[in-house]
Design an enzyme around this catalytic site. Sequence first.
Site, PDB file in Angstrom:
ATOM      1  N   ASP A 210      -4.662   3.258  -3.509  1.00 56.37           N
ATOM      2  CA  ASP A 210      -2.969   3.783  -4.184  1.00 56.37           C
ATOM      3  C   ASP A 210      -2.987   2.626  -5.242  1.00 56.37           C
ATOM      4  OD1 ASP A 210      -1.868   3.611  -2.102  1.00 56.37           O
ATOM      5  OD2 ASP A 210      -0.481   3.934  -3.552  1.00 56.37           O
TER       6      ASP A 210
ATOM      7  N   GLU B  73       0.408   4.605  -0.255  1.00 62.25           N
ATOM      8  CA  GLU B  73       1.590   3.399   0.233  1.00 62.25           C
ATOM      9  C   GLU B  73       2.569   3.402  -0.848  1.00 62.25           C
ATOM     10  OE1 GLU B  73       2.925  -0.496   0.880  1.00 62.25           O
ATOM     11  OE2 GLU B  73       2.134   0.522  -0.951  1.00 62.25           O
TER      12      GLU B  73
HETATM   13  N1  BES Z   1       2.058  -4.748  -1.392  1.00 60.75           N
HETATM   14  C1  BES Z   1       3.377  -4.543  -1.284  1.00 60.75           C
HETATM   15  C2  BES Z   1       4.087  -4.973  -0.327  1.00 60.75           C
HETATM   16  C3  BES Z   1       4.570  -6.206  -0.629  1.00 60.75           C
HETATM   17  C4  BES Z   1       5.087  -6.658  -1.278  1.00 60.75           C
HETATM   18  C5  BES Z   1       4.737  -6.935   0.729  1.00 60.75           C
HETATM   19  C6  BES Z   1       5.615  -7.943  -1.650  1.00 60.75           C
HETATM   20  C7  BES Z   1       5.328  -8.434   0.791  1.00 60.75           C
HETATM   21  C8  BES Z   1       5.170  -8.665  -1.004  1.00 60.75           C
HETATM   22  C9  BES Z   1       2.980  -2.377  -0.649  1.00 60.75           C
HETATM   23  O1  BES Z   1       2.660  -2.253  -1.858  1.00 60.75           O
HETATM   24  C10 BES Z   1       4.429  -1.953  -1.507  1.00 60.75           C
HETATM   25  O2  BES Z   1       5.152  -1.748  -3.227  1.00 60.75           O
HETATM   26  N2  BES Z   1       4.669  -1.744  -0.703  1.00 60.75           N
HETATM   27  C11 BES Z   1       6.019  -1.186  -1.675  1.00 60.75           C
HETATM   28  C12 BES Z   1       7.258   0.181   0.295  1.00 60.75           C
HETATM   29  C13 BES Z   1       7.712   1.251  -0.511  1.00 60.75           C
HETATM   30  C14 BES Z   1       6.992   1.951  -1.506  1.00 60.75           C
HETATM   31  C15 BES Z   1       7.981   2.648   0.991  1.00 60.75           C
HETATM   32  C16 BES Z   1       7.689  -1.589  -1.109  1.00 60.75           C
HETATM   33  O3  BES Z   1       8.062  -2.390  -0.615  1.00 60.75           O
HETATM   34  O4  BES Z   1       8.031  -1.082  -2.521  1.00 60.75           O
HETATM   35 ZN    ZN Z   2       2.423  -2.260  -4.144  1.00 59.69          ZN
END
Ligand code: BES
Ligand code: ZN
Length: 460
Positions: free
Chosen positions: A88, A153
């Site tokens: 997604d 996610e």
């Molecule tokens: N790819 C990111 C996570 C990430 C971002 C890891 C920057 C390391 C560095 C992931 O898709 C994401 O955006 N996660 C969300 C999680 C939330 C919706 C619970 C986030 O970090 O905001």
């Molecule tokens: Zn993200």
Amino acid sequence: MNNVIDFINTNRDRYVDELKDYLAIPSISALPEHAPDVRRCAEWTVDALRRVGMENVRLIETPGHPVVYADWLGAEGAPTILFYGHYDVQPVDPLDLWESPPFEATIRDGEIYARGAVDDKGQVFMHFKAIEAHLKQNGRLPVNIRIILEGEEEVGSRNLDDFIKANQAQLAADVVVISDSPMFDRGVPSICYGLRGLAYFQIDVRGTKSDLHSGSFGGAVVNPNMALAQILAQMKDRGGRIKIPGFYDDVRELSAEERDQWKRLPFNERRYAKELGAPKLFGETGYSTLERVWARPTFDINGMLGGFTGEGAKTVIPAVAMAKVSMRLVPNQDPDRIAQQFEDYVRKIAPKSVEVKVTRMHGGKPWMTEFDNPFVQAAGRAIEKGFGKAPVFNREGGSIPVVATFQEILGLPSVLFGVGLPDENAHAPNEKLDLGNFHGGIIASAFLYDEVSRIPVARP
Ligand code: BES
Ligand code: ZN
């Protein structure tokens, strides 16, 4: 391995063409009108996994968007990798800031631009192609692999914990591999050993049952925008420290060794500020920027809504105001405990002249692993072979809540094998992925399976 790497080098252009098709599907999990696209993307993923030679490929229904599962378990006695990723993507607004349409992947200066390019379709697809190269050239993989890809996610993985709890036997493995994070910097590949957690809330403030004429009633009631601003202004002191009582109780302090290692990373605060277009950096007193972003918790106001914001002037006392706020958490803070502390604090400081409601949205635990773990070391060697340079070890400020679930429910360590770049505009207009890193990532993934296959694992 030479034949596998030759195959990858020969097929370089085809990979990009296939990735373009993947990126064309607007699988925006947050927007209900895109639910059919999210499903179509899950189906595309299923087909892609079948084509590369994975087995038992299927789409599994959840109360929300489907999970895609696949495995290849023919490497008897070898370790099993559980690969996790998400198909997604984030919404694309503001659309007018995109230089090319978000779902028509476009290549400019060696980068492929599209929503999902780096977060996370491009990085997921890298592994599909590494698997394909092994299977097409050798008829087998050096390790066993199970794959789960989710479609939620970006909206907090709300059904994944239940899925993992209900399917523990089907997910049995030795290590989790995830490529959903950036490398430290261009030309500085890295292995990430820590992520922040998250606690996300909506605050609703109501002053009166309807908007009021500010001349007739101004002075008689509290303005909800003001009340909300006052509540929010009490969240941090001027030194950037969060004022919620008990908030720092469980924060694990940085070790002298870690601080020392981070000081030696090639990081330039001035260049960083310039790239962000920030006149001056700001954060908690007593910590460097990397420390603040990787190892200290934060409080952020993601958005505020209230009253008249149109053109011209309107004299009004709005009835309601709203804010979305979130906190990034660090080991060993617990999102539920933080939520309780936050709610108690809001209740305590809220003016009695308004009604204040706090709604918990989503949350996730922070995560950290030891990097002397043999799987992390194997990943380091694979990165070095794919990128021609030994990786640095870093933490990241973002969150992948399922990593803590894998640890707690399945008892599995995770290896964060990300090849994005910090400036690739994840969640923003003009998201992109460097095609050199995409290619290097496919080679590194192919080596990762080979490296992991050499790690002895005990079997009952
Ligand atoms: N790819 C990111 C996570 C990430 C971002 C890891 C920057 C390391 C560095 C992931 O898709 C994401 O955006 N996660 C969300 C999680 C939330 C919706 C619970 C986030 O970090 O905001
Ligand atoms: Zn993200």
